[in-house]
Design a protein around this motif. Structure first.
Motif, PDB file in Angstrom:
ATOM      1  N   GLY A  18     -24.839   9.593 -33.768  1.00 29.52           N
ATOM      2  CA  GLY A  18     -25.456  10.889 -33.972  1.00 29.52           C
ATOM      3  C   GLY A  18     -26.027  11.473 -32.705  1.00 29.52           C
ATOM      4  O   GLY A  18     -26.394  12.648 -32.658  1.00 29.52           O
ATOM      5  N   GLY A  19     -26.117  10.645 -31.650  1.00 30.77           N
ATOM      6  CA  GLY A  19     -26.740  11.082 -30.416  1.00 30.77           C
ATOM      7  C   GLY A  19     -25.762  11.274 -29.282  1.00 30.77           C
ATOM      8  O   GLY A  19     -24.575  11.542 -29.486  1.00 30.77           O
ATOM      9  N   ASN A  20     -26.266  11.102 -28.064  1.00 33.97           N
ATOM     10  CA  ASN A  20     -25.472  11.304 -26.857  1.00 33.97           C
ATOM     11  C   ASN A  20     -24.795   9.992 -26.482  1.00 33.97           C
ATOM     12  O   ASN A  20     -25.448   9.041 -26.050  1.00 33.97           O
ATOM     13  N   TYR A  21     -23.482   9.921 -26.635  1.00 39.73           N
ATOM     14  CA  TYR A  21     -22.791   8.663 -26.343  1.00 39.73           C
ATOM     15  C   TYR A  21     -22.675   8.383 -24.847  1.00 39.73           C
ATOM     16  O   TYR A  21     -22.187   7.333 -24.445  1.00 39.73           O
ATOM     17  N   LYS A  22     -23.155   9.298 -24.013  1.00 42.00           N
ATOM     18  CA  LYS A  22     -23.204   9.015 -22.584  1.00 42.00           C
ATOM     19  C   LYS A  22     -24.438   8.194 -22.211  1.00 42.00           C
ATOM     20  O   LYS A  22     -24.523   7.643 -21.116  1.00 42.00           O
ATOM     21  N   PHE A  23     -25.391   8.128 -23.136  1.00 40.28           N
ATOM     22  CA  PHE A  23     -26.629   7.407 -22.861  1.00 40.28           C
ATOM     23  C   PHE A  23     -26.324   5.937 -22.585  1.00 40.28           C
ATOM     24  O   PHE A  23     -25.583   5.283 -23.302  1.00 40.28           O
ATOM     25  N   ALA A  24     -26.921   5.408 -21.500  1.00 39.18           N
ATOM     26  CA  ALA A  24     -26.766   3.998 -21.103  1.00 39.18           C
ATOM     27  C   ALA A  24     -25.307   3.623 -20.835  1.00 39.18           C
ATOM     28  O   ALA A  24     -24.907   2.471 -21.036  1.00 39.18           O
ATOM     29  N   ASN A  25     -24.504   4.601 -20.401  1.00 43.87           N
ATOM     30  CA  ASN A  25     -23.110   4.337 -20.026  1.00 43.87           C
ATOM     31  C   ASN A  25     -22.243   3.898 -21.200  1.00 43.87           C
ATOM     32  O   ASN A  25     -21.185   3.281 -20.994  1.00 43.87           O
ATOM     33  N   THR A  26     -22.665   4.198 -22.420  1.00 41.19           N
ATOM     34  CA  THR A  26     -21.884   3.768 -23.580  1.00 41.19           C
ATOM     35  C   THR A  26     -20.461   4.299 -23.522  1.00 41.19           C
ATOM     36  O   THR A  26     -19.492   3.566 -23.769  1.00 41.19           O
ATOM     37  N   ASP A  27     -20.305   5.584 -23.201  1.00 39.11           N
ATOM     38  CA  ASP A  27     -18.967   6.159 -23.154  1.00 39.11           C
ATOM     39  C   ASP A  27     -18.108   5.501 -22.088  1.00 39.11           C
ATOM     40  O   ASP A  27     -16.928   5.199 -22.314  1.00 39.11           O
ATOM     41  N   THR A  28     -18.694   5.231 -20.934  1.00 43.48           N
ATOM     42  CA  THR A  28     -17.945   4.614 -19.847  1.00 43.48           C
ATOM     43  C   THR A  28     -17.467   3.226 -20.233  1.00 43.48           C
ATOM     44  O   THR A  28     -16.323   2.844 -19.975  1.00 43.48           O
ATOM     45  N   TYR A  29     -18.353   2.465 -20.830  1.00 41.99           N
ATOM     46  CA  TYR A  29     -18.036   1.110 -21.282  1.00 41.99           C
ATOM     47  C   TYR A  29     -16.869   1.121 -22.259  1.00 41.99           C
ATOM     48  O   TYR A  29     -15.932   0.307 -22.146  1.00 41.99           O
ATOM     49  N   LEU A  30     -16.880   2.063 -23.201  1.00 41.71           N
ATOM     50  CA  LEU A  30     -15.834   2.116 -24.219  1.00 41.71           C
ATOM     51  C   LEU A  30     -14.548   2.746 -23.691  1.00 41.71           C
ATOM     52  O   LEU A  30     -13.445   2.288 -24.014  1.00 41.71           O
ATOM     53  N   ILE A  31     -14.675   3.781 -22.870  1.00 45.25           N
ATOM     54  CA  ILE A  31     -13.483   4.433 -22.318  1.00 45.25           C
ATOM     55  C   ILE A  31     -12.711   3.482 -21.416  1.00 45.25           C
ATOM     56  O   ILE A  31     -11.478   3.440 -21.444  1.00 45.25           O
ATOM     57  N   SER A  32     -13.436   2.697 -20.613  1.00 40.76           N
ATOM     58  CA  SER A  32     -12.760   1.751 -19.718  1.00 40.76           C
ATOM     59  C   SER A  32     -11.988   0.695 -20.503  1.00 40.76           C
ATOM     60  O   SER A  32     -11.067   0.073 -19.971  1.00 40.76           O
ATOM     61  N   ALA A  33     -12.369   0.491 -21.773  1.00 35.09           N
ATOM     62  CA  ALA A  33     -11.655  -0.460 -22.619  1.00 35.09           C
ATOM     63  C   ALA A  33     -10.520   0.197 -23.388  1.00 35.09           C
ATOM     64  O   ALA A  33      -9.753  -0.490 -24.077  1.00 35.09           O
ATOM     65  N   GLY A  34     -10.422   1.533 -23.299  1.00 31.03           N
ATOM     66  CA  GLY A  34      -9.315   2.242 -23.936  1.00 31.03           C
ATOM     67  C   GLY A  34      -9.617   2.782 -25.307  1.00 31.03           C
ATOM     68  O   GLY A  34      -8.696   2.958 -26.123  1.00 31.03           O
ATOM     69  N   ILE A  35     -10.882   3.080 -25.615  1.00 28.55           N
ATOM     70  CA  ILE A  35     -11.232   3.636 -26.927  1.00 28.55           C
ATOM     71  C   ILE A  35     -10.426   4.907 -27.187  1.00 28.55           C
ATOM     72  O   ILE A  35     -10.231   5.724 -26.287  1.00 28.55           O
ATOM     73  N   ASP A  36      -9.930   5.062 -28.397  1.00 30.44           N
ATOM     74  CA  ASP A  36      -9.106   6.224 -28.722  1.00 30.44           C
ATOM     75  C   ASP A  36      -9.934   7.473 -29.000  1.00 30.44           C
ATOM     76  O   ASP A  36      -9.499   8.591 -28.716  1.00 30.44           O
ATOM     77  N   LYS A  37     -11.140   7.297 -29.576  1.00 34.83           N
ATOM     78  CA  LYS A  37     -11.910   8.469 -29.964  1.00 34.83           C
ATOM     79  C   LYS A  37     -13.397   8.192 -29.858  1.00 34.83           C
ATOM     80  O   LYS A  37     -13.883   7.137 -30.283  1.00 34.83           O
ATOM     81  N   LEU A  38     -14.119   9.154 -29.280  1.00 31.94           N
ATOM     82  CA  LEU A  38     -15.572   9.112 -29.201  1.00 31.94           C
ATOM     83  C   LEU A  38     -16.131  10.342 -29.905  1.00 31.94           C
ATOM     84  O   LEU A  38     -15.693  11.459 -29.649  1.00 31.94           O
ATOM     85  N   SER A  39     -17.097  10.134 -30.781  1.00 36.78           N
ATOM     86  CA  SER A  39     -17.723  11.262 -31.477  1.00 36.78           C
ATOM     87  C   SER A  39     -19.230  11.099 -31.429  1.00 36.78           C
ATOM     88  O   SER A  39     -19.757  10.048 -31.819  1.00 36.78           O
ATOM     89  N   GLY A  40     -19.914  12.138 -30.959  1.00 35.63           N
ATOM     90  CA  GLY A  40     -21.366  12.105 -30.859  1.00 35.63           C
ATOM     91  C   GLY A  40     -21.966  13.413 -31.319  1.00 35.63           C
ATOM     92  O   GLY A  40     -21.374  14.142 -32.129  1.00 35.63           O
ATOM     93  N   GLU A  41     -23.115  13.737 -30.767  1.00 36.60           N
ATOM     94  CA  GLU A  41     -23.864  14.905 -31.231  1.00 36.60           C
ATOM     95  C   GLU A  41     -23.109  16.218 -31.040  1.00 36.60           C
ATOM     96  O   GLU A  41     -23.406  17.205 -31.737  1.00 36.60           O
ATOM     97  N   HIS A  42     -22.144  16.255 -30.131  1.00 35.14           N
ATOM     98  CA  HIS A  42     -21.398  17.495 -29.906  1.00 35.14           C
ATOM     99  C   HIS A  42     -20.159  17.592 -30.794  1.00 35.14           C
ATOM    100  O   HIS A  42     -19.551  18.659 -30.892  1.00 35.14           O
ATOM    101  N   GLU A  43     -19.775  16.479 -31.408  1.00 33.82           N
ATOM    102  CA  GLU A  43     -18.597  16.474 -32.273  1.00 33.82           C
ATOM    103  C   GLU A  43     -18.973  16.406 -33.758  1.00 33.82           C
ATOM    104  O   GLU A  43     -18.239  16.915 -34.609  1.00 33.82           O
ATOM    105  N   VAL A  44     -20.086  15.765 -34.068  1.00 31.37           N
ATOM    106  CA  VAL A  44     -20.499  15.570 -35.461  1.00 31.37           C
ATOM    107  C   VAL A  44     -21.256  16.796 -35.963  1.00 31.37           C
ATOM    108  O   VAL A  44     -22.317  17.133 -35.422  1.00 31.37           O
ATOM    109  N   PRO A  45     -20.755  17.480 -36.991  1.00 32.69           N
ATOM    110  CA  PRO A  45     -21.527  18.607 -37.564  1.00 32.69           C
ATOM    111  C   PRO A  45     -22.769  18.055 -38.265  1.00 32.69           C
ATOM    112  O   PRO A  45     -22.675  17.103 -39.039  1.00 32.69           O
TER     113      PRO A  45
END
Length: 624
Positions: A366-393
């Motif tokens: 529900g929050g900012n998935y960039k917080f604490a490098n969460t997005d970087t950690y998951l993207i570097s592993a090849g996550i297909d989709k990230l959804s956070g406060e800007h994607e979740v209505p």
């Protein structure tokens, strides 16, 4: 010396900026050329994206470099000493140019051997520093040195011929002051990457599952400056034993008579939904010995699921819990691996492992998935989709993000679109401090503990409602839900920050894919978040070779596995076994809690195992 106008000065600043931006693009191109072999299976458009994702950091670096020239020329306008200032600025810019090129070609050399650019390990003194020097100055790298001198000569000539400033400026004092203020504001904005809430960081350039592209986008000069400004830990402060003794103790913990498992699932390829509830201590659950009435819905789910009753969080922050669950790597007392670029991308990752076996992977919060490098950690592993406060209505939010109910509703709708099997991670947020969400006030005292109980009660109800709504979905019958916490909290029992019960959390497996004979089971086997990867992969019949990558993880359904849990707090650790609990404070150099669960237990043996575990784990962290 000819006289210059304000226009001449501005044109010079713009020329310098463009000059550096072109140099950074050139360095990136050379880096990619030296790594053509790694690019052969990557789409050209994705390779080109490295230039786009690098733009913010390149701008920041160019602005950093421009700070001194802008300051010096502002002084020159007041002192009318342009001859001296011209010389200082020219020497400075040429020196920085040479340094940038030296870093660039060192990066190429280091990357060829270590798979990363210059990092804290490369700057360490002693044998590691010597190894870095031997890599850079080896005879095989002669070609790099030749190119370094060629590029240096050409670029210095271009600078002296077309870029450097030669004129004496004649501006009124108030104009000088105004120009300085405007340029300073622009440089400051460029340095921090814009007006957004969080300033630029390395996470900006980590955009791909291909490490070569992330490293191409990483500006070498910016990277080195950050390493120097924020040095990483390079010496293990937890050397309690000689290495052989520590190794033997840890190997004993993971030694099993047989690599086997109880297969509790009806399929080896279920959809997997991992729900990590924010700050949900075991003390909230009656079924785990906690307070009644806070989380009654979870207690009802346990009647149809498999509950581990002696399960612990690896740390006390969300980022620690995520890495423990997804990479099987324990929390560290004095650092956080997810914030160490060049380390977390070398760890195994369930996102990567499951993707390789055909899973679609996604992360929801529900929050900012960039917080604490969460997005970087998951993207570097090849996550297909990230959804956070800007994607979740969402209809409501706390300061941390959307209410859990809105996130769950989004997941229900989105899951219909996902390719199966899928692996989805849901990180909830409403039960985050300051526990001020507008939820049902079941506990009416008004204290901070009552507020915590109310948001915990809300979190329990919304996860239950999520599962009930999921029952009507076509994917439900082939889905296993793992309901746990990212970490525990001192509330509702006001636990001490270091005691085991402060880290005790729920761990429930639920779903129609669980064989009927296992439903309703309560398992006492002691474990922690780091055990999730080995446990899950064994159920999926993933090869032993891939499971061994998660060396700190043990299979909780292997009856031969030793039961234990390690957790870290600030400069200390707790170690829990079925026989005893030991808490050790490294600052004090002593045991601060020693509880025997079994009268025949030896606290000293448990302490030795905990110390050895911390020593070997932190050593592995440094070596990443």
């Amino acid at each position: 010396m000819s006289k210059g106008s304000l226009k001449d000065y501005i044109v010079f600043i713009v020329r310098i900026f463009i000059f550096w931006m072109l140099i950074f693009a050139l360095q990136r191109s050379v880096f990619l050329l030296f790594n053509l072999e790694s690019l052969k299976d990557i789409p050209a458009g994705l390779i080109a994206s490295s230039y786009w994702y690098a733009l913010g950091m390149d701008i920041s670096t160019a602005c950093y470099i421009l700070v001194l020239p802008v300051l010096l020329y502002s002084m020159a306008l007041l002192l009318k000493r342009f001859g001296v200032i011209h010389k200082i600025v020219n020497v400075y810019l040429i020196a920085v140019l040479i340094l940038c090129l030296a870093i660039s070609f060192s990066d190429i050399s280091i990357y060829a051997n270590w798979g990363s650019k210059l990092n804290a390990k490369a700057f360490a003194l002693g044998t590691v520093g010597a190894e870095t020097a031997s890599l850079i100055f080896s005879i095989q790298n002669l070609w790099y040195f030749i190119l370094f001198f060629i590029f240096s000569g050409i670029l210095i000539w271009i600078f002296l011929r077309f870029i450097r400033f030669r004129k004496a400026l004649m501006l009124r004092p108030y104009v000088t002051a105004l120009v300085f203020v405007i340029l300073s504001g622009l440089l400051f904005t460029g340095i921090r990457g814009g007006f957004q809430k969080y300033p630029l960081s390395k996470s900006w350039v980590y955009f791909s599952k291909y490490p070569v592209l992330n490293n191409a986008a990483l500006n070498g000069f910016w990277n080195v400056v950050e390493i120097i400004a924020k040095p990483q830990v390079t010496v293990n402060p937890y050397n309690y034993f000689d290495d052989a003794t520590a190794t033997a103790l840890v190997e004993g913990l993971y030694k099993t008579e047989k690599d086997t498992t109880n297969h509790i699932l009806t399929t080896s390829r279920p959809n997997i939904i991992l729900v990590m509830m924010e700050s949900m201590s075991a003390d909230n659950f009656d079924v785990l010995g906690g307070e009644k009435g806070i989380a009654p819905c979870f207690d009802s789910l346990c009647k149809q699921g498999i509950l581990f009753t002696d399960f612990y969080a690896s740390g006390f922050r969300t980022d620690q819990g995520l890495v423990a669950m997804i990479s099987g790597f324990p929390a560290q007392p004095a650092s956080a691996v997810i914030k160490n670029f060049g380390k977390f991308d070398k760890m195994p990752n369930l996102v990567r492992t499951l993707s390789d076996t055909g899973y679609y992977t996604s992360y929801y919060c529900g929050g900012n998935y960039k917080f604490a490098n969460t997005d970087t950690y998951l993207i570097s592993a090849g996550i297909d989709k990230l959804s956070g406060e800007h994607e979740v209505p969402y209809t409501r939010r706390t300061q941390w993000g959307a209410y859990d109910e809105d996130v769950y509703s989004y997941v229900i709708a989105d899951a219909m679109k996902l390719r199966q099997p899928f692996f989805s991670i849901i990180a909830t947020i409403t039960n985050h401090e300051a526990f001020d969400a507008d939820v049902e006030q079941v506990f009416k005292g008004g204290s901070i503990i009552d507020n915590y109980k109310n948001t915990a009660h809300y979190a329990d109800k919304t996860v239950f409602d999520f599962i009930q709504k999921a029952r009507s979905q076509p994917w439900f019958s082939n889905t296993i839900f793992i309901i746990t916490a990212d970490h525990a909290h001192r509330y509702p029992m006001n636990r001490a920050y270091n005691e085991p019960l402060r880290h005790h959390i729920p761990f429930l497996l639920f779903g129609d894919v669980i064989k009927p004979e296992f439903r309703g089971m309560h398992i006492k086997n002691t474990g922690s978040q780091v055990d999730f990867p080995a446990t899950m992969l064994a159920q999926l019949n993933i090869s032993a070779e891939k499971r061994r990558q998660y060396q700190w993880s043990k299979n909780l359904f292997n009856k031969y596995s030793n039961g234990f849990a390690f957790y870290a707090f600030d400069n200390g650790f707790g170690f829990v076994t079925p026989a005893a609990e030991v808490v050790y404070d490294h600052n004090l150099g002593q045991v601060v809690m020693d509880v025997k669960r079994d009268s025949s237990a030896s606290g000293s043996d448990i302490l030795r195992e905990g110390k050895a575990y911390l020593q070997k784990m932190f050593g592995a962290f440094i070596k990443l």
